[in-house]
Design a protein around this motif. Structure first.
Motif, PDB file in Angstrom:
ATOM      1  N   LEU A   1       0.850  -1.188   0.000  1.00 51.40           N
ATOM      2  CA  LEU A   1       0.000   0.000   0.000  1.00 51.40           C
ATOM      3  C   LEU A   1       0.883   1.234   0.000  1.00 51.40           C
ATOM      4  N   CYS A   2       0.619   2.132  -0.930  1.00 54.74           N
ATOM      5  CA  CYS A   2       1.273   3.443  -0.951  1.00 54.74           C
ATOM      6  C   CYS A   2       0.210   4.513  -0.760  1.00 54.74           C
TER       7      CYS A   2
ATOM      8  N   LEU B   1      -3.155   1.600  -4.114  1.00 53.08           N
ATOM      9  CA  LEU B   1      -2.951   3.057  -4.091  1.00 53.08           C
ATOM     10  C   LEU B   1      -4.044   3.719  -3.264  1.00 53.08           C
ATOM     11  N   HIS B   2      -3.634   4.274  -2.148  1.00 53.61           N
ATOM     12  CA  HIS B   2      -4.550   5.005  -1.262  1.00 53.61           C
ATOM     13  C   HIS B   2      -4.670   6.425  -1.830  1.00 53.61           C
TER      14      HIS B   2
ATOM     15  N   GLN C   1       0.328  -7.972   3.125  1.00 55.04           N
ATOM     16  CA  GLN C   1       0.499  -6.618   2.599  1.00 55.04           C
ATOM     17  C   GLN C   1       1.395  -5.806   3.522  1.00 55.04           C
ATOM     18  N   GLY C   2       2.293  -5.027   2.920  1.00 55.71           N
ATOM     19  CA  GLY C   2       3.033  -3.999   3.637  1.00 55.71           C
ATOM     20  C   GLY C   2       2.374  -2.666   3.378  1.00 55.71           C
ATOM     21  N   LEU C   3       2.391  -1.801   4.380  1.00 62.53           N
ATOM     22  CA  LEU C   3       1.674  -0.531   4.251  1.00 62.53           C
ATOM     23  C   LEU C   3       2.606   0.637   4.545  1.00 62.53           C
ATOM     24  N   LEU C   4       2.634   1.578   3.616  1.00 63.44           N
ATOM     25  CA  LEU C   4       3.452   2.774   3.765  1.00 63.44           C
ATOM     26  C   LEU C   4       2.528   3.984   3.768  1.00 63.44           C
TER      27      LEU C   4
END
Length: 874
Positions: free
Chosen positions: A346-347, A376-377, A727-730
């Motif tokens: 997640l970006c 894509l947030h 999921q990795g979240l940034l």
């Protein structure tokens, strides 16, 4: 800034004529009657002469800080007529003993500081202090205020940046900050493994065997491909041609379908890419390298593409540093496929926008490490980042941040965006053309882009944009058109405050116009994907953190509850909303994705509100991204409970995969820490089907209490079948530059890539604790050696190079000697003994030293970029 320059900021000086000068002088003397028109100077204060220092005073008994205001001008800073605005990620409370200044929360992370009547101004050279308290611990510089600017009462529409703002280093003896000695102990078990002994493909393949020999890759190499894989062959041609001095050639060859061998000994990269293994899984591939050639086989284009990535991983890390005449490829045999079909990053581009070019760079990174979903947030309270051509206000208003009194033309300057739009990552959006290019780029790399349209909470950007549309059309006398896309009940008197401190960020789910808005957005997104020829099977609609109090005093909501027999309470509006969104998506052949709240139902347990998996939505095919497994908060088993109940779950766990969290409890490490601290080890030791087993820290960064997991649901075999992936979240609140983004993303992302692709490691399934620990210690050593000796040197050049975090060294004194280590063997460690900062040319550390005095150590990458300095004093 002079009065003239302030007026010039509205009307450029080079455009002035005689009449403009007269008007300007009239404005100056009307607005500033204190100006002496007969003197050659004026006494209006230049904000560039005001210095403001922020100092942290400690966390005991309460977190406390102060501003110090210093007048560096030759005239007095005024006693009134100004307000200073700033961002703070922590709640601020006025401390006792302040009489000259006050501070007040406006909305979100925006605060204002203003003078009281007792403030008499600042004479030249004079300073004043203003003390205040925080509502939480302050552990690093991210908690410091930022984005300060001043607004003069005579110019209320415009803000002026305060450039002379500084923050002091955080020092607090009451906090157990990470020490160099503790770093050394954490690294003590890491063995230095020779590069020749390390696996040469990452993430770890299922079956991997090195063989004797090597293949010489050069510009004479030819690529032969089955026509089905033409796009992948062209991709490979482009990738390898960037590494060689001449472009390689590709040839379709239908005759190779039944050919099992290379036809000659020419320097071909591979004779074929073929569908000979038609029974292979969707993403599976086989890679074979010998001195005679290279063969990549797969049942699908996706499998072939991952095989190409493994071939690139096999190349020496320095291959990307410069074009070469030839590259030696070691002989190898690999058979491989991913553990999870959903391997996501997640970006968040809503909080701080990232350019099309930066997103493409991230896609290059994801493809290399076989991650196949970019989440894509695009939308949040602080920004709307995608052009919707039928609703231009979404980007005209919702994609801009700057000083505003009413959010009618732009959003407020959250996250230190500053008073002027366009001068930070607070402003920006993807045009339709930009987004199509991103989608095409991702599709070429077999990555699906999932758009997130956060709703019904986290929706302030959309709400304010549609307010602007409403008011514009209303002024034109078009009342019906004005109300067509309105997202709030104009008569709503509900009082609430979101988790991010917004008081007006929730859509009204009772208005038909809300659903008309969402239908319009959905349909245009589908059109964009169709034009890009990009896959789309879901849209993520958020669904988290709608605050208590929302909708309670909305006449529209109360009327809906009264007339709809399926609704009984305010809580039922939640299910009403997502039922309608799900129906919208179903008729468009899409399914709903959302955060865990979309799959939960509020009920009562012992008279208190309690959340359970919602049985009403089980048949709706929702996919839920579960972030809340906060260790020590009581919901440690939430991902497993939802999977066991039958929901498709993406493990987006804050415990291990929130990459925007600070690396460690260190005052100089940027990032949030509300969910703990996350270095690369946390995504690496995350065991998707039993993360209880390897959880080491709680949400405060302290050793996890085993009792947190007593009585918690474990993942059943049925539940395992519902774990879609990881999921990795940034999240983007603190990503105010591309460098900041890459620092927090890398190398953490590599831990995620390993756990998402590689099979369950032996240490995760071994029941004997001692054996499991020994297996883990070796696996961890091998992993960090691969990162330090192969992947980080590759990333120094790959896709233009990445500014990953270089960890600080560990230092300890034993038996009169100084011992130094690093998390990643392979990085150079240099030191100085004369008090100067180490560089790559300084003395190299190879073993224990006996120097005394002040010794400074630092680790460096292959380009000479250094990490943080560690000081040892004796």
């Amino acid at each position: 800034m002079t009065n003239l320059s302030k007026i010039e900021s509205f009307i450029p000086l080079h455009t002035w004529n005689h009449q403009t000068w007269i008007t300007a002088l009239f404005l100056m003397f009307s607005i500033y009657p204190h100006i002496n028109c007969f003197s050659q100077t004026n006494d209006f204060f230049n904000e560039k002469k005001l210095s403001i220092k922020w100092e942290f005073l400690g966390n005991k008994p309460q977190s406390r800080a102060k501003f110090v205001f210093i007048n560096n001008s030759k005239c007095t800073f005024p006693s009134s007529g100004w307000t200073i605005y700033f961002s703070s990620c922590k709640g601020i409370e006025l401390a006792t003993g302040n009489s000259e200044f006050s501070v007040a929360h406006l909305n979100g992370d925006i605060y204002r500081l203003f003078p009281e009547r007792t403030f008499r101004g600042l004479k030249p050279g004079e300073s004043k202090e203003f003390y205040y308290n925080y509502d939480d611990l302050v552990l690093n510089q991210t908690s410091a205020p930022c984005g300060l600017y001043i607004v003069w009462s005579n110019f209320p529409e415009k803000g002026f940046t305060l450039p002379k703002f500084s923050t002091s280093l955080i020092r607090d003896s009451s906090v157990n900050f990470l020490t160099p000695e503790e770093i050394y102990e954490k690294n003590r078990k890491i063995c230095d493994i020779p590069p020749s002994k390390l696996p040469k493909i990452f993430p770890t393949p299922v079956c991997y065997e090195e063989r004797n020999g090597e293949f010489l890759l050069n510009s004479d190499t030819r690529v032969y491909f089955d026509p089905v894989f033409q796009k992948e062959a062209i991709f490979l041609q482009n990738e390898l041609s960037r590494l060689l001095k001449k472009r390689i050639s590709v040839f379709p060859d239908d005759s190779i379908m039944n050919d099992q061998k290379f036809s000659d000994n020419s320097k071909q990269i591979f004779r074929k890419i073929t569908l000979k293994k038609r029974n292979m899984a969707d993403e599976a591939y086989q890679l074979s390298v010998s001195s005679e050639g290279i063969e990549i086989a797969g049942g699908t284009c996706t499998g072939i593409f991952w095989g190409i990535q493994s071939l690139k991983s096999l190349l020496p890390p320095t291959t990307w540093a410069a074009r070469q005449s030839e590259v030696k490829v070691p002989a190898i045999t690999v058979s491989d496929f991913p553990r999870f079909k959903y391997r996501s990053l997640l970006c968040d581009v809503a909080r701080n926008f990232k350019s099309k070019e930066q997103i493409m760079k991230v896609l290059d990174l994801m493809a290399l490490y076989k991650l196949n979903i970019l989440h894509l947030h695009l939308v949040d309270d602080e920004g709307w980042r995608l052009e919707i051509s039928s609703l231009p206000e979404l980007t005209e208003v919702g994609a801009k941040r700057g000083h505003t009194l009413d959010s009618k033309t732009r959003l407020p300057p959250s996250f230190a965006s500053g008073p002027e739009p366009g001068k930070s990552m607070g402003t920006g959006y993807y045009s339709r053309s930009d987004f199509i290019k991103i989608l095409k780029y991702a599709t070429e790399r077999h990555i699906m882009v999932i758009p997130e349209i956060e709703s019904p909470g986290h929706s302030r950007a959309a709400i304010k944009a549609m307010d602007a549309r409403y008011e514009k059309l209303l002024r034109q006398g078009k009342k019906e058109e004005a109300e067509a896309y309105l997202l709030r009940d104009l008569n709503d008197q509900s009082v609430y405050c979101s988790a991010q401190a917004w008081t007006d960020n929730v859509m009204c789910v009772a208005l038909p116009s809300t659903y008309q808005f969402l239908r319009t957005v959905i349909d245009e997104i589908i059109e964009i994907y169709e034009e890009a020829d990009a896959p789309l099977n879901t849209i993520h609609f958020g669904g988290d953190e709608v605050p208590e109090g929302a909708w309670k005093k909305s006449p529209a909501c109360l009327e809906l509850i009264e007339h709809d027999t399926s609704l009984h309470t305010i809580d039922d509006l939640w299910y009403y909303y997502f039922s309608k969104i799900s129906a919208m998506l179903k008729v468009r052949d899409l399914f709903l994705s959302g955060w865990e709240e979309v799959a939960l139902r509020k009920t009562l347990l012992d008279g208190k509100k309690h959340m359970i998996p919602n049985p009403g939505f089980l048949s709706e095919n929702f996919q839920v991204h579960v972030w809340n497994n906060m260790i020590g908060w009581g919901a440690e088993d939430l991902p497993y409970r939802l999977a066991n109940a039958g929901y498709k779950v993406v493990l987006s766990c804050v415990s291990n995969n929130y990459f925007d969290l600070a690396y460690s409890k260190s005052p100089d490490e940027p990032g949030f820490y509300w969910g703990g601290f996350q270095d690369i080890d946390k995504p690496f030791y995350f065991v998707p089907f039993d993360y209880y087993k390897t959880t080491k820290e709680d949400a405060a960064g302290n050793p996890a209490n085993p009792e947190y997991f007593l009585g918690k649901d474990r993942l059943t075999d049925y539940g395992k079948s519902n774990i879609v992936g990881v999921q990795g979240l940034l999240w983007g609140e603190n990503l105010r530059s591309n460098d900041a983004m890459e620092y927090l993303l890398l190398p953490k992302l590599l831990g995620l890539a390993e756990r998402a692709w590689a099979k369950d490691p032996k240490w995760a399934t071994e029941n004997d604790k001692i054996k499991s620990q020994n297996l883990y210690d070796y696996a961890w050593s091998e992993f960090v050696n691969i990162i330090g000796k192969r992947e980080l040197p590759r990333l120094d050049y790959y896709s233009g190079g990445f500014k990953y975090r270089i960890p600080p060294v560990g230092v300890i004194r034993e038996n009169g000697k100084i011992l130094v280590n690093n998390q990643f063997p392979g990085l150079a460690i240099c030191y100085t003994t004369d008090g100067t900062e180490p560089t790559l040319q300084s003395t190299k550390y190879f073993g224990p030293i006996t120097n005394k005095g002040i010794i400074k150590f630092k680790a460096f990458d292959s380009l000479g970029r250094g990490g943080k300095t560690t000081e040892s004093v004796q």
